[in-house]
Design a protein around this motif. Structure first.
Motif, PDB file in Angstrom:
ATOM      1  N   GLU A   1       0.831  -1.194   0.000  1.00 20.19           N
ATOM      2  CA  GLU A   1       0.000   0.000   0.000  1.00 20.19           C
ATOM      3  C   GLU A   1       0.874   1.256   0.000  1.00 20.19           C
TER       4      GLU A   1
ATOM      5  N   GLY B   1      -6.147  -3.140  -7.530  1.00 19.35           N
ATOM      6  CA  GLY B   1      -6.128  -2.375  -6.287  1.00 19.35           C
ATOM      7  C   GLY B   1      -7.112  -1.231  -6.305  1.00 19.35           C
ATOM      8  N   GLU B   2      -7.096  -0.434  -5.259  1.00 15.92           N
ATOM      9  CA  GLU B   2      -7.996   0.702  -5.105  1.00 15.92           C
ATOM     10  C   GLU B   2      -7.195   1.987  -4.941  1.00 15.92           C
TER      11      GLU B   2
ATOM     12  N   GLU C   1      -3.096  -0.791  -2.587  1.00 15.61           N
ATOM     13  CA  GLU C   1      -3.967   0.371  -2.518  1.00 15.61           C
ATOM     14  C   GLU C   1      -3.141   1.656  -2.479  1.00 15.61           C
TER      15      GLU C   1
ATOM     16  N   SER D   1      -7.707   6.037  -3.555  1.00 13.50           N
ATOM     17  CA  SER D   1      -8.517   7.031  -2.862  1.00 13.50           C
ATOM     18  C   SER D   1      -7.746   8.345  -2.821  1.00 13.50           C
TER      19      SER D   1
ATOM     20  N   GLY E   1     -10.021  -2.598 -10.421  1.00  9.98           N
ATOM     21  CA  GLY E   1     -10.064  -1.941  -9.122  1.00  9.98           C
ATOM     22  C   GLY E   1     -11.077  -0.822  -9.093  1.00  9.98           C
TER      23      GLY E   1
ATOM     24  N   ASP F   1      -3.634   5.644  -1.098  1.00 15.45           N
ATOM     25  CA  ASP F   1      -4.450   6.567  -0.312  1.00 15.45           C
ATOM     26  C   ASP F   1      -3.694   7.888  -0.215  1.00 15.45           C
TER      27      ASP F   1
END
Length: 215
Positions: free
Chosen positions: A53, A88-89, A71, A91, A106, A73
């Motif tokens: 991450e 993945g994500e 991820e 944000s 994702g 973020d």
């Protein structure tokens, strides 16, 4: 490790978690199996991990974020941001003026303040973008087998050009205008303007849905 604030920092590891803060000379951080945490970096910032991450907080400058099987973020960063994720994500809660986002398999959620230029694309994923304090943005978006949702302020001043192919759909919650369907084939399109049309918003999808709506 402590270094002078203006140092240009470069780190490469394999099975390593990395935490960096306060370096404004430039930072290039790479790891294979590990997490990357950064705060208040400046200038040229590049963060890359394969299985891990990335957490980016209040960085400024040209920022590149890349992960596979992980991820991203980002909170409170400014300048220019490029973010890419596979499996993945992503944000983003950002004040960056220019943003480019890409995701494969994702999801992406963006809450943006004052962004002037925005590009985002998705393959087998969904993207939701909310813009505030951006009266005439320039936006380009595309998806394949994924949905795109764009939320804008009521006072947005821009031209819209939306196209959906191969069974995709268009939902317009900004005006009463509806998408037109081709007489032959599964193509739909919608063009309209808000205000004087100073900005531009182009969105296309293949086998996905496009939605534009007010905040």
């Amino acid at each position: 490790i402590e270094v002078p604030k203006g140092t240009a920092l470069e780190f490469s590891g394999v099975n390593s978690d990395v935490s960096v803060s306060g370096v404004v000379g430039s930072s290039k951080i790479q790891t294979v199996n590990g997490h990357i945490q950064t705060k208040q970096l400046g200038n040229d910032v590049s963060l890359e991990t394969v299985n891990g991450e990335i957490t980016s907080v209040q960085n400024n400058g040209r920022i590149r974020l890349n992960t596979v099987n992980g991820e991203i973020d980002d909170k409170g960063s400014s300048g220019r941001i490029e973010a890419e994720a596979v499996n993945g994500e992503i944000s983003l809660q950002s004040k960056a003026t220019e943003i480019s986002v890409s995701v494969v398999n994702g999801e992406v959620n963006m809450l943006l303040d004052g962004t002037e230029r925005l590009e985002f694309s998705s393959v087998n994923g969904e993207i939701s973008a909310t813009l505030q304090n951006s009266p005439a943005p320039k936006i380009s978006a595309s998806s394949v087998s994924g949905d795109l949702t764009l939320k804008l302020a009521q006072a947005t001043n821009a031209r819209f050009n939306l196209e959906a192919n191969a069974g995709g759909d268009i939902e317009n919650k900004l005006t009463g205008q509806k998408a037109e369907k081709d007489k032959y084939g599964p193509h739909r399109s919608l063009a309209f303007s808000l205000g004087q049309g100073e900005g531009s918003i182009d969105m296309t999808t293949v086998s996905g849905d496009l939605t534009v709506e007010q905040l």
